[in-house]
Design a protein around this motif. Structure first.
Motif, PDB file in Angstrom:
ATOM      1  N   ILE A 231       0.860  -1.176   0.000  1.00 14.09           N
ATOM      2  CA  ILE A 231       0.000   0.000   0.000  1.00 14.09           C
ATOM      3  C   ILE A 231       0.900   1.230   0.000  1.00 14.09           C
ATOM      4  O   ILE A 231       1.738   1.390   0.888  1.00 14.09           O
ATOM      5  CB  ILE A 231      -0.915   0.016   1.250  1.00 14.09           C
ATOM      6  CG1 ILE A 231      -1.751  -1.266   1.303  1.00 14.09           C
ATOM      7  CG2 ILE A 231      -1.798   1.260   1.246  1.00 14.09           C
ATOM      8  CD1 ILE A 231      -2.509  -1.447   2.610  1.00 14.09           C
ATOM      9  N   SER A 232       0.749   2.086  -1.003  1.00  6.79           N
ATOM     10  CA  SER A 232       1.654   3.226  -1.162  1.00  6.79           C
ATOM     11  C   SER A 232       0.932   4.554  -0.984  1.00  6.79           C
ATOM     12  O   SER A 232      -0.182   4.739  -1.496  1.00  6.79           O
ATOM     13  CB  SER A 232       2.299   3.207  -2.552  1.00  6.79           C
ATOM     14  OG  SER A 232       3.065   2.029  -2.711  1.00  6.79           O
ATOM     15  N   VAL A 233       1.588   5.469  -0.269  1.00  5.05           N
ATOM     16  CA  VAL A 233       1.112   6.839  -0.105  1.00  5.05           C
ATOM     17  C   VAL A 233       2.156   7.761  -0.710  1.00  5.05           C
ATOM     18  O   VAL A 233       3.334   7.716  -0.345  1.00  5.05           O
ATOM     19  CB  VAL A 233       0.924   7.197   1.387  1.00  5.05           C
ATOM     20  CG1 VAL A 233       0.420   8.629   1.531  1.00  5.05           C
ATOM     21  CG2 VAL A 233      -0.026   6.219   2.063  1.00  5.05           C
TER      22      VAL A 233
ATOM     23  N   ALA B  70      -4.396  10.765   4.552  1.00  2.00           N
ATOM     24  CA  ALA B  70      -3.961   9.761   3.570  1.00  2.00           C
ATOM     25  C   ALA B  70      -3.156   8.652   4.256  1.00  2.00           C
ATOM     26  O   ALA B  70      -3.344   7.454   3.973  1.00  2.00           O
ATOM     27  CB  ALA B  70      -3.123  10.428   2.483  1.00  2.00           C
ATOM     28  N   ILE B  71      -2.251   9.032   5.156  1.00  2.00           N
ATOM     29  CA  ILE B  71      -1.467   8.038   5.898  1.00  2.00           C
ATOM     30  C   ILE B  71      -2.396   7.208   6.789  1.00  2.00           C
ATOM     31  O   ILE B  71      -2.269   5.979   6.871  1.00  2.00           O
ATOM     32  CB  ILE B  71      -0.370   8.734   6.733  1.00  2.00           C
ATOM     33  CG1 ILE B  71       0.652   9.405   5.809  1.00  2.00           C
ATOM     34  CG2 ILE B  71       0.319   7.736   7.654  1.00  2.00           C
ATOM     35  CD1 ILE B  71       1.658  10.295   6.518  1.00  2.00           C
ATOM     36  N   LYS B  72      -3.349   7.867   7.426  1.00  8.60           N
ATOM     37  CA  LYS B  72      -4.321   7.164   8.278  1.00  8.60           C
ATOM     38  C   LYS B  72      -5.114   6.151   7.467  1.00  8.60           C
ATOM     39  O   LYS B  72      -5.335   5.007   7.905  1.00  8.60           O
ATOM     40  CB  LYS B  72      -5.266   8.180   8.914  1.00  8.60           C
ATOM     41  CG  LYS B  72      -6.261   7.599   9.919  1.00  8.60           C
ATOM     42  CD  LYS B  72      -7.013   8.729  10.606  1.00  8.60           C
ATOM     43  CE  LYS B  72      -7.954   8.198  11.692  1.00  8.60           C
ATOM     44  NZ  LYS B  72      -9.129   7.534  11.102  1.00  8.60           N
ATOM     45  N   LEU B  73      -5.529   6.542   6.267  1.00  3.65           N
ATOM     46  CA  LEU B  73      -6.270   5.637   5.391  1.00  3.65           C
ATOM     47  C   LEU B  73      -5.434   4.403   5.041  1.00  3.65           C
ATOM     48  O   LEU B  73      -5.939   3.274   5.050  1.00  3.65           O
ATOM     49  CB  LEU B  73      -6.686   6.375   4.114  1.00  3.65           C
ATOM     50  CG  LEU B  73      -7.437   5.569   3.049  1.00  3.65           C
ATOM     51  CD1 LEU B  73      -8.747   5.030   3.603  1.00  3.65           C
ATOM     52  CD2 LEU B  73      -7.688   6.433   1.811  1.00  3.65           C
TER      53      LEU B  73
ATOM     54  N   LEU C 159       4.008   1.848   2.411  1.00  2.00           N
ATOM     55  CA  LEU C 159       5.104   2.732   2.031  1.00  2.00           C
ATOM     56  C   LEU C 159       4.610   4.181   2.061  1.00  2.00           C
ATOM     57  O   LEU C 159       3.665   4.523   1.349  1.00  2.00           O
ATOM     58  CB  LEU C 159       5.601   2.405   0.623  1.00  2.00           C
ATOM     59  CG  LEU C 159       6.215   1.019   0.407  1.00  2.00           C
ATOM     60  CD1 LEU C 159       6.485   0.801  -1.087  1.00  2.00           C
ATOM     61  CD2 LEU C 159       7.490   0.860   1.198  1.00  2.00           C
ATOM     62  N   VAL C 160       5.249   5.012   2.883  1.00  2.00           N
ATOM     63  CA  VAL C 160       4.937   6.433   2.925  1.00  2.00           C
ATOM     64  C   VAL C 160       6.119   7.147   2.271  1.00  2.00           C
ATOM     65  O   VAL C 160       7.204   7.230   2.839  1.00  2.00           O
ATOM     66  CB  VAL C 160       4.721   6.921   4.373  1.00  2.00           C
ATOM     67  CG1 VAL C 160       4.350   8.403   4.382  1.00  2.00           C
ATOM     68  CG2 VAL C 160       3.622   6.095   5.049  1.00  2.00           C
ATOM     69  N   LEU C 161       5.886   7.652   1.068  1.00  2.00           N
ATOM     70  CA  LEU C 161       6.992   8.058   0.202  1.00  2.00           C
ATOM     71  C   LEU C 161       6.967   9.552  -0.135  1.00  2.00           C
ATOM     72  O   LEU C 161       5.900  10.141  -0.292  1.00  2.00           O
ATOM     73  CB  LEU C 161       6.935   7.253  -1.103  1.00  2.00           C
ATOM     74  CG  LEU C 161       6.942   5.726  -0.946  1.00  2.00           C
ATOM     75  CD1 LEU C 161       6.648   5.062  -2.283  1.00  2.00           C
ATOM     76  CD2 LEU C 161       8.278   5.242  -0.395  1.00  2.00           C
TER      77      LEU C 161
ATOM     78  N   LEU D 117      -0.270   7.778  14.708  1.00  2.00           N
ATOM     79  CA  LEU D 117      -1.437   7.041  14.237  1.00  2.00           C
ATOM     80  C   LEU D 117      -1.380   5.575  14.624  1.00  2.00           C
ATOM     81  O   LEU D 117      -2.401   4.972  14.963  1.00  2.00           O
ATOM     82  CB  LEU D 117      -1.555   7.196  12.717  1.00  2.00           C
ATOM     83  CG  LEU D 117      -1.897   8.602  12.217  1.00  2.00           C
ATOM     84  CD1 LEU D 117      -1.788   8.687  10.694  1.00  2.00           C
ATOM     85  CD2 LEU D 117      -3.296   9.025  12.661  1.00  2.00           C
ATOM     86  N   LEU D 118      -0.173   4.985  14.578  1.00  2.00           N
ATOM     87  CA  LEU D 118      -0.047   3.576  14.973  1.00  2.00           C
ATOM     88  C   LEU D 118      -0.338   3.392  16.460  1.00  2.00           C
ATOM     89  O   LEU D 118      -0.959   2.398  16.877  1.00  2.00           O
ATOM     90  CB  LEU D 118       1.352   3.065  14.648  1.00  2.00           C
ATOM     91  CG  LEU D 118       1.667   2.796  13.171  1.00  2.00           C
ATOM     92  CD1 LEU D 118       3.118   2.434  12.985  1.00  2.00           C
ATOM     93  CD2 LEU D 118       0.772   1.685  12.606  1.00  2.00           C
TER      94      LEU D 118
END
Length: 414
Positions: free
Chosen positions: A295-297, A366-369, A381-383, A409-410
């Protein structure tokens, strides 16, 4: 006012005399501080920061008095974060910082050098003893206009340096080898110094360089190249195989570069600075053996080469099971317009909006999603922003750090 002026097609060329004058005054004001040091310059599209950190850590572990100046941080032993969104700072700040580091007793300086800095004379008066080339890929063409001009801009470093260390697996080395005063090459497929018995893992890489065993705590084949370059800097300065091996292995991580964020969640989260097409490809390559979903952001910065946006959208879609397009440093560009180009590229690669392709312009949301959609065994992946501590919107900078947001968030999720 300045932002409007920079949009003029002739602006970058028109201000070069100003940059030259500024650099000349700065070097004189601080009495040419770099002349007191052995300066190692590292340039390339990707891998510059990690290579700099590897060189710095290896030299300091071996007892050298060495300073560091990169996109992420600068200093001697206790590093200060680089808060500006600039790799090689302006000439005045650069000379001031070099002077400060020299007064702290350093004898060596590892300096990350950009093509912009070379064109704009920011490194004027710096006598580079060693220059390192990592790679050259599609980036910054909004500034340089053509790949040939981009390549030539970086070539200014190799013309200046007494000795160059060049990536033989990159086509640009053919050109840089013709303008370097003296050089050696490295690579996996080509070069005088090659990595053999390469083993890639999710937590690092391991390989042999002749009689030296190299291990890193940072994953990805690109870190074979980064550490190869660092090892050859060590050999150039007479370090023993043990010093080279132990020095590189002692670097735990580089902030914002393939950082694994672990808060006890049943899936993997990686934060990385990758924002150029080639850098994205390399991140996905480094986790290709992973069994779960990806899953990519990711998002695109404003006032940066727009031609890469649909390309990056295609790359994200090709390698990810789920793509979430979001904001980056939009500056004075419309973030929705930037995102639309990414969406277009992802759709052409077969992704469907609101099924496996999502648009969420608020980066935190977006990261939360992405974290909400992650299942055990997946990789998120948070890019794009990596180490950066702020996000630049039309109304100015806002505090934002991907790693900090992911951890918050985690913990809430747990």
């Amino acid at each position: 006012m300045k932002e409007r002026l920079t949009k003029l097609p002739f602006y970058n060329q028109a201000v070069l005399p100003y940059h030259y004058l500024q650099a000349a005054i700065a070097t004189h004001k601080y009495h040419h501080p770099a002349r007191r040091l052995h300066v190692i310059g590292v340039t390339g599209t990707n891998g510059k920061t990690t290579t700099c950190f590897m060189i710095w850590q290896m030299l300091r572990q071996s007892g050298y008095k060495v300073g560091l100046m990169t996109t992420v941080a600068y200093g001697v032993n206790k590093l200060k974060p680089e808060l500006g969104h600039m790799t090689t700072v302006d000439a005045v700040t650069l000379n001031h910082r070099i002077d400060e580091l020299a007064k702290q007793g350093i004898e060596y300086l590892v300096l990350e050098v950009t093509s912009h800095a070379l064109v704009e004379y920011r490194t004027l008066g710096i006598p580079f003893e060693v220059a390192v080339f990592t790679n050259l890929t599609h980036e910054h063409l909004d500034y340089h206009k053509t790949i040939d001009r981009y390549r030539a801009a970086k070539g200014k470093l190799f013309k200046k340096a007494k000795f160059s260390i060049l990536n033989a697996d990159d086509p640009a080395t053919k050109y840089y080898s013709t303008i370097s005063q003296d050089y050696i090459t490295y690579g996996i497929k080509h070069g005088q110094n090659r990595a053999t018995d390469v083993k890639l893992g999710i937590n690092g890489v391991k390989y042999s360089l002749g009689d030296i065993i190299i291990e890193t705590n940072i994953p990805g084949e690109f870190n074979v190249y980064n550490s190869l370059a660092a090892a050859l800097v060590g050999k150039h300065y007479g370090l023993t195989p043990q010093q080279i091996s132990e020095g590189i292995k002692s670097l735990d991580n580089v902030e914002g570069r393939m950082n694994i964020i672990d808060e006890g969640q049943p899936f993997t989260v990686i934060v990385d600075y990758a924002h150029a097409p080639d850098a994205l490809e390399k991140v996905f390559e480094s986790i290709k053996n992973h069994k779960g979903r990806i899953i990519s952001v990711h998002g695109g910065a404003g006032r940066r080469d727009p031609s890469t946006r649909p390309i990056r959208g295609r790359i994200l879609a090709k390698y990810s099971d789920i793509v979430i397009i979001t904001e980056d440093d939009s500056r004075d560009e419309d973030p929705a317009s930037i995102a639309a180009a990414f969406i277009e590229g992802a759709k052409k690669q077969g992704k469907t909006l609101d099924k496996d392709l999502f648009l969420e312009l608020d980066r935190r949301k977006a990261i939360k999603l992405a974290l909400e959609k992650a299942k055990p065994g997946d990789v998120v992946l948070v890019l794009g922003k990596g180490h950066e501590k702020s996000i630049l919107r039309a109304d100015g900078p806002h505090e934002f750090n991907d790693t900090k947001v992911v951890r918050e968030l985690l913990k809430k999720r747990a």
